[in-house]
Design a protein around this motif. Structure first.
Motif, short mmCIF file in Angstrom:
data_model
loop_
_atom_site.label_atom_id
_atom_site.label_comp_id
_atom_site.label_asym_id
_atom_site.label_seq_id
_atom_site.Cartn_x
_atom_site.Cartn_y
_atom_site.Cartn_z
N ILE A 87 0.79 -1.22 0.01
CA ILE A 87 0.05 0.03 -0.09
C ILE A 87 1.04 1.27 0.10
O ILE A 87 0.77 2.21 -0.96
N PRO A 88 1.80 1.51 0.75
CA PRO A 88 2.47 2.65 0.93
C PRO A 88 3.55 2.84 -0.30
O PRO A 88 3.78 4.04 -0.88
N VAL A 90 2.84 1.44 -3.29
CA VAL A 90 2.06 2.07 -4.73
C VAL A 90 1.80 3.40 -4.45
O VAL A 90 1.67 4.18 -5.33
N VAL A 91 1.26 3.80 -3.17
CA VAL A 91 0.83 5.24 -3.10
C VAL A 91 1.97 6.43 -3.46
O VAL A 91 1.83 7.14 -4.01
N PHE A 92 2.99 6.03 -2.61
CA PHE A 92 3.90 6.78 -3.06
C PHE A 92 4.70 6.90 -4.44
O PHE A 92 5.13 8.06 -4.79
N PHE A 94 2.70 6.44 -6.98
CA PHE A 94 1.76 6.99 -7.64
C PHE A 94 1.90 8.42 -7.55
O PHE A 94 1.72 9.43 -8.32
N LEU A 95 2.11 9.12 -6.02
CA LEU A 95 2.18 10.57 -5.93
C LEU A 95 3.54 11.14 -6.46
O LEU A 95 3.48 12.39 -6.91
N THR A 170 9.79 -0.18 1.44
CA THR A 170 8.90 0.93 0.80
C THR A 170 9.97 1.93 0.23
O THR A 170 9.81 2.38 -0.84
N TYR A 208 -8.92 11.91 -8.72
CA TYR A 208 -9.76 10.83 -8.15
C TYR A 208 -10.49 10.35 -9.34
O TYR A 208 -11.14 9.13 -9.55
N VAL A 212 -7.28 8.45 -11.90
CA VAL A 212 -7.08 7.29 -11.22
C VAL A 212 -7.81 6.12 -11.94
O VAL A 212 -7.35 4.94 -12.11
N PHE A 219 -2.39 0.50 -12.35
CA PHE A 219 -2.57 0.03 -10.95
C PHE A 219 -2.61 -1.42 -10.69
O PHE A 219 -1.81 -2.07 -9.65
#
Length: 299
Positions: A87-88, A90-92, A94-95, A170, A208, A212, A219
């Motif tokens: 989760i972190p 993939v989120v990082f 993407f950001l 991560t 969003y 996304v 993803f």
């Protein structure tokens, strides 16, 4: 009207595509499917070491590992580790991609800096993070001390050791996943974003509701390779914690390694390998199915 000979020619199965695929299929059969079959067959025996014949015991090894606290603990640790890294990361990733989407000299430098941890071998990264997490004299405790916080035994505390490994993973993977999102963002049509902007959507709403959904395939792919990474990497566990303290960082692959090379129980090691492969295939399939249902395909 077609003659019989012409009709036969029209329905002939083309062999060229299969002949072109034959080398790849032979390589897969020799180096992937045949070893997997050997692992499965070994899991049905009481084999202790490579080269032993072993007696057939059916699903005895599977019964044993599912009643063994070490295997169940490794399974639970790996589930937490996967959630805490996928989760972190993939989120990082993407950001980072969103922030460095525009191509400039500065963004090129920052992309390289964020991608750099990917180039560091996992064993080397683990050695670096041993210094970072070292109690009292480590880099992290040094800066925490400047904030008035007391020293922490990051790798020696059972409640913190697994979190420390998650932080390393991560740090190492987020830049790698950023590359996939940067590639995916190139395919997002500017018209859709401009239309949303004209409709009054702010930046968060555009991300969003527009970006996304259009990055659904990206993803799905990144989540699958992140899951595979969470199950298939063990170097940092061996270097940093050896599964401790109190088995707090004992992941599935390290459990398999111990059974095969420390306890010389190849039957249990191969049974745990088969279970791990089934879990990985199931998670990958469910991830792809779930995320691709939300995919926007441009027409």
């Amino acid at each position: 009207m077609d003659t019989p000979s012409k009709t036969i020619t029209r329905h002939r199965i083309p062999l060229r595509p299969y002949l072109l695929l034959l080398p790849a299929f032979l390589c897969l059969a020799a180096f992937t499917y045949w070893p997997m079959l050997q692992v499965f067959l070994a899991s049905l025996t009481d084999k202790k070491r490579a080269g032993d014949a072993g007696d057939f015991i059916g699903i005895g090894n599977y019964r044993t590992i599912f009643t063994e606290a070490d295997f169940l603990g490794a399974l639970a640790n790996n589930a937490l580790y996967a959630a805490g890294t996928v989760i972190p990361s993939v989120v990082f990733g993407f950001l980072f991609a969103l922030a460095l989407r525009e191509t400039t000299n500065l963004s090129a430098i920052l992309r390289s800096a964020l991608f750099f941890p990917t180039l560091v071998p996992l064993v080397g990264a683990a050695a670096i993070f041993i210094f970072v997490f070292m109690p009292d004299i480590g880099l992290l405790d040094y800066y925490l001390a400047k904030l008035g916080l007391s020293a922490t035994n990051w790798l020696g505390d059972p409640d913190l050791a697994l979190i420390s490994l998650m932080a390393l993973t991560t740090w190492k993977n987020a830049g790698y996943y950023m590359l996939f999102f940067l590639a995916g963002l190139q395919g997002v049509p500017q018209d859709a974003e401009e239309a949303a902007k004209i409709e009054g959507a702010n930046w968060l709403q555009r991300v969003y509701f527009v970006i996304v959904p259009m990055l659904g395939p990206t993803f799905a792919f990144v989540v699958v390779i992140a899951l595979i990474s969470a199950v298939s990497q063990v170097d940092h566990v061996i270097v940093m914690t050896e599964g401790g303290p109190n088995n707090a960082t004992n992941l599935l692959l390290y459990y398999i390694y111990q059974q095969a090379h420390e306890f010389y129980d190849l039957g249990k090691a191969t049974a745990a390998t088969v279970v791990t492969l089934i879990l990985l295939l199931t998670l990958s399939f469910l991830s792809l199915r779930t995320m691709e249902r939300k995919v926007h395909y441009e027409t």
